[in-house]
Structures are given as structure tokens and as C-alpha cells.
Design a protein around this motif. Structure first.
Motif, mmCIF file in Angstrom:
data_model
loop_
_atom_site.group_PDB
_atom_site.id
_atom_site.type_symbol
_atom_site.label_atom_id
_atom_site.label_comp_id
_atom_site.label_asym_id
_atom_site.label_seq_id
_atom_site.Cartn_x
_atom_site.Cartn_y
_atom_site.Cartn_z
ATOM 1 N N GLU A 92 0.835 -1.204 0.000
ATOM 2 C CA GLU A 92 0.000 0.000 0.000
ATOM 3 C C GLU A 92 0.867 1.251 0.000
ATOM 4 O O GLU A 92 0.498 2.266 -0.579
ATOM 5 C CB GLU A 92 -1.025 -0.019 1.141
ATOM 6 C CG GLU A 92 -0.455 -0.058 2.523
ATOM 7 C CD GLU A 92 -1.546 -0.243 3.592
ATOM 8 O OE1 GLU A 92 -2.649 -0.690 3.251
ATOM 9 O OE2 GLU A 92 -1.279 0.067 4.759
ATOM 10 N N LEU B 100 1.669 1.810 -3.553
ATOM 11 C CA LEU B 100 0.538 2.379 -4.285
ATOM 12 C C LEU B 100 0.388 3.868 -4.008
ATOM 13 O O LEU B 100 -0.230 4.586 -4.787
ATOM 14 C CB LEU B 100 -0.757 1.653 -3.893
ATOM 15 C CG LEU B 100 -1.260 0.610 -4.887
ATOM 16 C CD1 LEU B 100 -0.269 -0.503 -5.058
ATOM 17 C CD2 LEU B 100 -2.602 0.049 -4.463
ATOM 18 N N LEU C 10 -3.902 -12.143 -5.880
ATOM 19 C CA LEU C 10 -3.352 -11.699 -4.596
ATOM 20 C C LEU C 10 -4.373 -11.876 -3.468
ATOM 21 O O LEU C 10 -5.490 -11.380 -3.537
ATOM 22 C CB LEU C 10 -2.961 -10.217 -4.707
ATOM 23 C CG LEU C 10 -2.309 -9.610 -3.473
ATOM 24 C CD1 LEU C 10 -0.978 -10.253 -3.202
ATOM 25 C CD2 LEU C 10 -2.148 -8.118 -3.639
ATOM 26 N N SER D 25 -4.714 -4.573 -11.483
ATOM 27 C CA SER D 25 -5.178 -5.628 -10.577
ATOM 28 C C SER D 25 -4.847 -5.310 -9.132
ATOM 29 O O SER D 25 -5.645 -5.569 -8.243
ATOM 30 C CB SER D 25 -4.545 -6.968 -10.925
ATOM 31 O OG SER D 25 -4.507 -7.163 -12.288
ATOM 32 N N VAL E 17 -7.202 -2.793 -7.700
ATOM 33 C CA VAL E 17 -8.481 -3.425 -7.372
ATOM 34 C C VAL E 17 -8.336 -4.277 -6.110
ATOM 35 O O VAL E 17 -9.193 -4.269 -5.234
ATOM 36 C CB VAL E 17 -8.965 -4.288 -8.551
ATOM 37 C CG1 VAL E 17 -10.173 -5.109 -8.152
ATOM 38 C CG2 VAL E 17 -9.315 -3.407 -9.731
ATOM 39 N N ALA E 18 -7.219 -4.991 -6.023
ATOM 40 C CA ALA E 18 -7.039 -5.908 -4.891
ATOM 41 C C ALA E 18 -6.964 -5.161 -3.571
ATOM 42 O O ALA E 18 -7.438 -5.640 -2.550
ATOM 43 C CB ALA E 18 -5.770 -6.745 -5.095
ATOM 44 N N LEU E 19 -6.360 -3.983 -3.570
ATOM 45 C CA LEU E 19 -6.199 -3.242 -2.311
ATOM 46 C C LEU E 19 -7.330 -2.256 -2.078
ATOM 47 O O LEU E 19 -7.347 -1.564 -1.072
ATOM 48 C CB LEU E 19 -4.859 -2.501 -2.299
ATOM 49 C CG LEU E 19 -3.614 -3.359 -2.198
ATOM 50 C CD1 LEU E 19 -2.418 -2.532 -1.848
ATOM 51 C CD2 LEU E 19 -3.782 -4.466 -1.175
ATOM 52 N N ASP E 20 -8.276 -2.192 -3.006
ATOM 53 C CA ASP E 20 -9.376 -1.214 -2.868
ATOM 54 C C ASP E 20 -10.210 -1.537 -1.627
ATOM 55 O O ASP E 20 -10.566 -2.663 -1.398
ATOM 56 C CB ASP E 20 -10.255 -1.299 -4.125
ATOM 57 C CG ASP E 20 -11.271 -0.179 -4.159
ATOM 58 O OD1 ASP E 20 -11.425 0.509 -3.128
ATOM 59 O OD2 ASP E 20 -11.904 -0.003 -5.200
ATOM 60 N N LEU F 237 -6.636 5.174 -1.405
ATOM 61 C CA LEU F 237 -6.403 3.760 -1.723
ATOM 62 C C LEU F 237 -7.711 3.102 -2.164
ATOM 63 O O LEU F 237 -7.725 2.267 -3.058
ATOM 64 C CB LEU F 237 -5.842 3.022 -0.513
ATOM 65 C CG LEU F 237 -4.342 3.103 -0.273
ATOM 66 C CD1 LEU F 237 -3.983 2.482 1.054
ATOM 67 C CD2 LEU F 237 -3.566 2.418 -1.382
ATOM 68 N N ARG G 204 -14.459 -6.674 -5.801
ATOM 69 C CA ARG G 204 -13.142 -7.071 -6.276
ATOM 70 C C ARG G 204 -13.243 -8.225 -7.268
ATOM 71 O O ARG G 204 -12.540 -8.256 -8.274
ATOM 72 C CB ARG G 204 -12.274 -7.496 -5.080
ATOM 73 C CG ARG G 204 -10.852 -7.595 -5.487
ATOM 74 C CD ARG G 204 -9.951 -8.239 -4.492
ATOM 75 N NE ARG G 204 -8.837 -8.804 -5.237
ATOM 76 C CZ ARG G 204 -7.989 -9.662 -4.753
ATOM 77 N NH1 ARG G 204 -8.090 -10.049 -3.507
ATOM 78 N NH2 ARG G 204 -7.024 -10.122 -5.501
ATOM 79 N N ILE H 8 -10.537 -7.798 -15.571
ATOM 80 C CA ILE H 8 -9.162 -7.564 -16.042
ATOM 81 C C ILE H 8 -8.621 -8.824 -16.718
ATOM 82 O O ILE H 8 -8.002 -8.769 -17.781
ATOM 83 C CB ILE H 8 -8.254 -7.119 -14.879
ATOM 84 C CG1 ILE H 8 -8.707 -5.754 -14.355
ATOM 85 C CG2 ILE H 8 -6.789 -7.049 -15.320
ATOM 86 C CD1 ILE H 8 -8.004 -5.325 -13.083
#
Lengths: 224, 207, 253
Positions: free
Chosen positions: A84, A87, A156, A218, A221-224, B50, C162, C169
Motif C-alpha cells: 500500500e 501504491l 493476490l 489488478s 483493485v485488490a487493495l481497494d 487507496l 473485487r 481484467i
């Protein structure tokens, strides 16, 4: 300027980690050698057969070893909270991720390239074929790292991430396998090699441009 | 300076909060308060960009942060729930990497001195996995020493695991940041007394 | 302010992009689509098996094209549609787009299996082998794995937001494969024969064969629409179970 510093810092940190915990890359490296060796033992001692099948065996082993190496690519950084922070860097995430993938290739892909000529000798390749084998792997393994990173990013934090990443990514590895082994086989029978190698270069450029984009998307999106 | 406009957050199947609007001026201290699971961390992640909010916007200097994320990030120092430390690396290597990510340049010798001043000098050269939980938290918070160029500090549970002395050092750092007109947003379950010109609180369980 | 704008515009495209408006439409479309699929299939099989002439090279065995070619087309079309909906979902952030994409995937996988299976059945008598690792066959097999990967990835992520985005994607990444499948027979010399039908030239086959193929293709289209909407209804029922509109709709006489 500051972007280069960040890229440098990311690569440097991954090297430092690899040096402090060499077991991770040794596992991948040994897996590659063992897997090729197992095929050779399984086929039996016929030298002609071994020579014919050697290219496919070495390439397929490189593919599997590269999948094996994906496990910790992003998940370690995600667990620690470093991802993070990456990011949140005010620079393009694609470049930072490219740096990470390059670091990953240096510790997992490059050793495979370097040891491949020795494996080739065991399979009875000619000197020219050894060279082509190594150079096709030199072009091919970065593509494997790039595509593999996409798989690692997509999966992930998912249950059974490595197996799932293998299912998603191994089919996409096929073009690399095809052109890589075509090149080496061409060298073995003495026909023209460069067209296959240029196709690998094209694939590499393609992957260099697209893979970091997909990885960044990706991960966001994964850490959203 | 920082404004939340009608922010709503959905996690999983459930709505965590909605219609959250606040404006936070320079020099304010904002505490996000609430029981476990009300969405404190989710709100902080929305503020730093984030996560994207389900509806609504986060506005920094009259501009939605999503419009120029890179600029907003140069203004931000975020210390999350996890310490962002790699267990195999030494404290020095870890901090030096995190500072590089934050584009903060610090002399190597200066950094060594600061680590000693920060009370972690004895741990020089040891891998972070050998540190205690509190020591790791302290090391992670060391980034704040170099955060004077970043007006917005967002700290998720900064006091957790710290001893009273470390807490008072951290409080002093936060107070001096507020004094130079910075904004500090934080969550905590502990009762820590921070003196601030403007003291605000968001009670998430009452929204 | 916003409300006035939506009232002024007579036809609002976005109106059709919410589960609420699509659910009743889907309920109406499903039986019709399946009905047409059956009628067209019966007609197509009749034309294909009783009207179309025997091929002078391949004999009766060529008649497998009436299943093989439409399913192979659909396997690629459906993937392209999935890519389209995935892109829409990622760009416009519409929940329904992701639901559409996911509802199509199992049908796409089934079509790919049918194409591979009938291809093998056709290959044995004409080429003398069930399978060769040539470009077209391999890329079609990759397509099957893409479908499976897409379905499995979506299913293994718990958070819906997600899961939707990540599988979208993946769909975009896999899109690279579609032109490879389609052009593989032209790019590489393979056992697989070239296309007999193209948009730019007259079909190189008897009119009745062409008619049979068209009927079967339409039938497969109808089946795909029916099956996709059927699955879409289930997905909506599952995801929107807490919303009031669904309860009202179900409670309505």
C-alpha cells in the motif's frame, strides 16, 4: 530523476531480501534442474531421444519453475503493508511494478538462463544449440516473469493463489514455449534461428508494455 | 483544506457509513472514533485514495483528489495498520527504503544518528523480525520525523503497542506538526491527550 | 437539477443498465429465446442432414460442420462479448455489465468444449487423428482454459466488487488470444482447413449448406441469449436479495 531513485530503491531492496533469504530462490533454481533431470531419467538412456526431447523438457521446466517463484512476489509486500505504501507513491505505479518484476527476474529468471547451457550439455546439445538455448531463455524468461506477475497480482490474497495463478497464466505461456523451443530446435537441426528469436523479442516488447499496466490495475483493485 | 463531501462506503454486502461530510482546516487534529468494524480503517483508506468511496468525494485544496492523485500523494504521509517493514531487513534498510518511496532524501549518516536518537540504536544491524511489536511500531513511525513537507498525516492506530515514553514523543511530534499548520487524522482506542488548536472528531457509529 | 435532466431526455440509455430494469425483461426473453433456439435447431438439422448435398471430398462426415462451425464461432463471439461487458464495467462502473459478462462465461465454455469435441470427431476420419498440436487447435484449447480461469477466479474472490473487477481484467488479458485463434489458419500452415465463409466473398459452398449453417448459428445465438439471461436472473436474485425492488417485484401478482 526521483523516479529512477525509486526504481533503484525497489530493485535494491529486493536484492537485499534475496541475499538475506537465499532459500527462496534456491528452491526455484533447484526445482528447475531437478525437473529437467527427472524427465531425462524418465525417458531412459537413449541419447538420440534425449537430444530430441531435451529442448521441450528444459523449456517446460523453466515455465513451471517460473510459476513456482510467483508465490511471494506480491503477497509478502501485501502482508507487511509495503504494497500500500508503493501504491501511494506519487509516481506511475506501472514503473514501480516494472522495477519489482525486473528485480524478481534477476533473482529467479537469470539463474535459470545461466545454468541452462549446462543442462543442454547433459542432453547432448551442440555448442551452437547451447548458445541459442541460453539466448532464447534470456529473451523468454523475462516474459514469463512479466506474465507471471499479472497472475500473481490477479490472485493476490485469494485462497490457493499459486495454483490458481498457474491455471490462469500457464495457457498464456504457450506462445513463449512455442517460439523458444522452435528456435532451439532449429539450432539443433541447423536451420535458421533468427526469425523465432525475433518473434520472442516482439513478445517481450508486447509484455513489457502491457503486463505492468495489468499488474497495476489488478493491484489497485485488490487493495481497494 | 481537506473536505469530505457526502462520502459513503460499502464493504462486502453491508453499508458502513454514508452522508459523511466534513471540512478539515489547516492545523486541525481529527480523530476517527468508533467500535471495531464500523469502518475507521475504510474511511482512512478512502481519505488517502487507496479505496474509492461508493459515492461522494474527497477534496484537497478545492480539487477532488481523484483528479490529480499524484499531486495529492506528494502532500500525504500515511502510516497504516501494518508497519510496512520487511522482517529480513535491518531497521536502517527498512527506513531508508520507505523514505525513498516517499521521495524524502536523508543522508545515510543522518539516518543512523536519527535511529539512535529515536531509541533504536541498540538494534542496529539486527533484522526486524527480532524486534518486539512495540519496537516495530516505533520504527515505522520514525517516518514522521521527516514528514514536515507533507501537510497531511493519516495515522491508523499509531499508539498501539507503544510504551508511555514513546507515546509522549509521538504526541510531541503530532503537536509540532499541527503547530506548523499541518493536518493530522488518526484513529485510536487509547485515551491520548493531544493539545491542538482545532480538535475534531468523527464518531462513525453515530452516522 | 439532475432529476430534471433525466426527465428531459426521452430515451435514457442508462435506464437499461440497472438490475431493476433488466430483471423483468430477462424474465420475458428467456422462454422466447429457448423456443426460437429449438425451432431453428430443428430446421437447421433438417436442412443440414436431409437437404444439403453430400460433400464430394469428405462424404457424409462433413455434416458435423453444422454443429462444429457454429459452436466454434460462438466460443469466440461470446468471449468478445464478455470482453465488451468487462470493459463497460471497468470504465462506467456499472454492476450489471459485470453480471452480464459472468452470465455468459459458462455458455462460452460449453461452446468451446463442443467445438473441440466435434472437431476431434471430424478430425479422426478426415485427418486420421483425433488431435494435433497445431495453432488453431491449441489456441482454441487455450480459450477453454481462459473461460475456466475466468469462472474460477471470479468464484474464488469473496468480495463482489473485487471479484467483478479482477475477473474483468483477466477477460481483457485473454482477449489477446481471440485474433490468434481466428487468424491462426492463415498465419501458420496447419492441418485445419481455412474458412469457407467470409463477409467479403461469396460462400464457397452449396446454398443449402450455407442455409443450414445460418439456421444452426442462429439457433446457437438464441440458446446463448436464453442461457445467459437465465443465469443473469440467478445472479441478480443472489446479489440483490436485500433490495426492496426485488421483493416488490416478487410480491407483485
Amino acid at each position: 530523476m526521483s523516479l529512477t531513485l525509486i526504481v533503484f530503491a525497489v530493485v535494491k531492496r529486493d536484492m537485499q531480501q534475496a541475499v538475506k533469504r537465499p532459500s527462496d530462490l534456491l528452491t526455484v533454481f533447484c526445482f528447475f534442474i531437478l525437473s529437467s533431470g527427472l524427465f531425462a531419467i524418465g525417458i531412459g538412456p537413449d541419447p538420440e531421444l534425449q537430444k530430441n526431447i531435451g529442448v521441450g523438457v528444459i523449456w517446460a521446466s523453466a515455465l513451471l519453475a517460473s510459476i513456482l517463484a510467483l508465490g511471494e512476489l506480491f503477497s509478502g509486500d501485501e502482508r507487511d503493508g509495503v504494497l500500500e505504501q508503493m501504491l501511494l507513491v506519487p509516481e506511475p505505479l506501472t514503473v514501480i511494478m516494472l522495477a519489482k518484476i525486473i528485480g524478481h527476474w534477476v533473482v529467479t529468471g537469470l539463474p535459470i538462463v545461466l545454468v541452462s547451457p549446462f543442462l543442454g550439455i547433459f542432453f547432448g546439445f551442440s555448442t551452437n544449440a547451447l548458445l541459442v538455448l541460453a539466448s532464447s531463455l534470456l529473451l523468454g524468461t523475462p516474459i514469463l516473469s512479466l506474465l507471471g506477475a499479472v497472475g500473481a497480482a490477479l490472485t493476490l490474497g485469494v485462497r490457493g493463489a499459486t495454483a490458481l495463478a498457474a491455471l490462469l497464466i500457464l495457457p498464456l505461456y504457450i506462445p513463449v514455449l512455442v517460439f523458444g523451443s522452435l528456435a532451439t530446435n532449429a539450432a539443433l537441426i541447423g536451420t535458421e534461428v533468427s526469425s523465432h528469436l525475433s518473434l520472442l523479442v516482439a513478445l517481450l516488447i508486447f509484455a513489457l508494455v502491457l503486463a505492468p499496466l495489468f499488474v497495476s490495475a489488478s493491484l489497485k483493485v485488490a487493495l481497494d | 483544506m481537506l473536505k469530505l463531501v457526502d462520502v459513503a462506503c460499502i464493504r462486502g454486502q453491508g453499508l458502513l457509513f454514508r452522508n459523511l461530510s466534513r471540512s478539515i482546516n489547516c492545523g486541525s487534529l481529527l480523530r476517527v472514533h468508533g467500535a471495531n468494524g464500523v469502518g475507521k480503517t475504510s474511511l482512512l483508506r478512502i481519505i488517502v485514495g487507496l479505496s474509492s468511496p461508493h459515492t461522494g468525494q474527497v477534496i484537497w485544496k478545492q480539487q477532488p483528489i481523484s483528479q490529480d492523485m499524484d499531486y495529492f500523494r506528494t502532500q500525504l504521509l500515511f502510516i497504516g495498520h501494518s508497519d510496512a517493514l520487511k522482517p529480513d531487513l535491518t531497521p536502517h534498510e527498512n527506513i531508508s527504503f520507505l523514505l525513498a518511496l516517499g521521495k524524502i532524501r536523508v543522508d545515510e549518516d543522518q539516518l543512523s544518528q536519527d535511529i539512535s536518537r529515536w531509541g533504536l540504536g541498540r538494534l542496529k544491524g539486527k533484522p526486524v523480525y527480532s524486534l518486539s511489536k512495540g519496537q516495530r511500531r516505533r520504527l515505522s513511525l520514525m517516518r514522521l520525523l521527516y514528514g514536515h513537507n507533507k501537510p497531511l498525516w493519516v495515522l491508523d492506530e499509531p499508539f498501539i503497542g507503544l510504551d508511555p515514553k514513546a507515546i509522549s514523543v509521538l504526541v510531541a511530534l503530532i503537536e509540532s506538526h499541527l503547530a506548523r499548520k499541518g493536518i493530522v487524522i488518526y484513529t485510536t482506542h487509547q485515551n491520548v491527550d493531544i493539545k491542538s488548536p482545532i480538535n475534531k472528531i468523527i464518531r462513525l457509529d453515530q452516522i | 437539477m439532475k432529476k430534471i435532466v433525466t426527465e428531459v431526455i426521452p430515451l435514457n440509455f442508462w435506464k437499461y443498465s440497472t438490475p431493476k430494469t433488466v430483471f423483468p425483461i430477462a424474465s420475458k426473453v428467456i422462454p422466447m429465446a429457448f423456443l426460437f433456439a429449438v425451432i431453428l435447431c430443428v430446421a437447421g438439422i433438417y436442412v443440414g442432414f436431409f437437404v444439403a448435398p453430400t460433400d464430394f471430398q469428405q462424404g457424409e462426415v462433413y455434416r458435423i460442420i453444422f454443429i462444429h462451425v457454429p459452436s466454434a464461432w460462438m466460443s469466440m463471439f461470446i468471449y468478445i462479448i464478455i470482453v465488451f461487458w468487462s470493459l463497460m464495467g471497468l470504465i462506467f462502473n456499472t454492476r450489471l455489465s459485470f453480471m452480464m459478462a459472468q452470465s455468459l462465461a459458462p455458455t462460452g465454455a460449453v461452446m468451446t468444449v463442443i467445438a473441440l469435441w466435434t472437431g476431434a470427431l471430424w478430425g479422426k476420419p478426415t485427418w486420421g487423428t483425433w488431435w494435433v498440436w497445431d495453432a488453431r487447435l491449441t489456441s482454441e484449447l487455450i480459450l477453454l482454459f481462459l473461460y475456466i480461469g475466468y469462472i474460477v477466479l471470479g468464484a474464488s474472490i469473496d468480495d463482489i466488487r473485487r471479484s467483478d473487477r479482477t475477473s474483468a481484467i483477466l477477460a481483457l488479458i485473454g482477449a489477446v488470444n481471440i485474433p490468434i485463434i481466428y487468424f491462426s489458419v492463415e498465419w501458420w500452415s496447419t492441418l485445419h482447413q481455412g474458412a469457407s465463409i467470409s463477409l467479403t466473398a461469396a460462400p464457397k459452398m452449396a446454398a443449402s449448406m450455407f442455409l443450414g449453417l445460418c439456421l444452426m448459428s442462429l439457433s446457437f445465438w438464441m440458446y446463448t441469449i436464453g442461457a445467459a439471461f437465465y443465469r443473469l436472473r440467478i445472479v441478480i436474485l443472489k446479489r440483490e436479495k436485500s433490495s426492496t425492488w426485488l421483493r416488490e417485484f416478487e410480491g407483485a401478482p
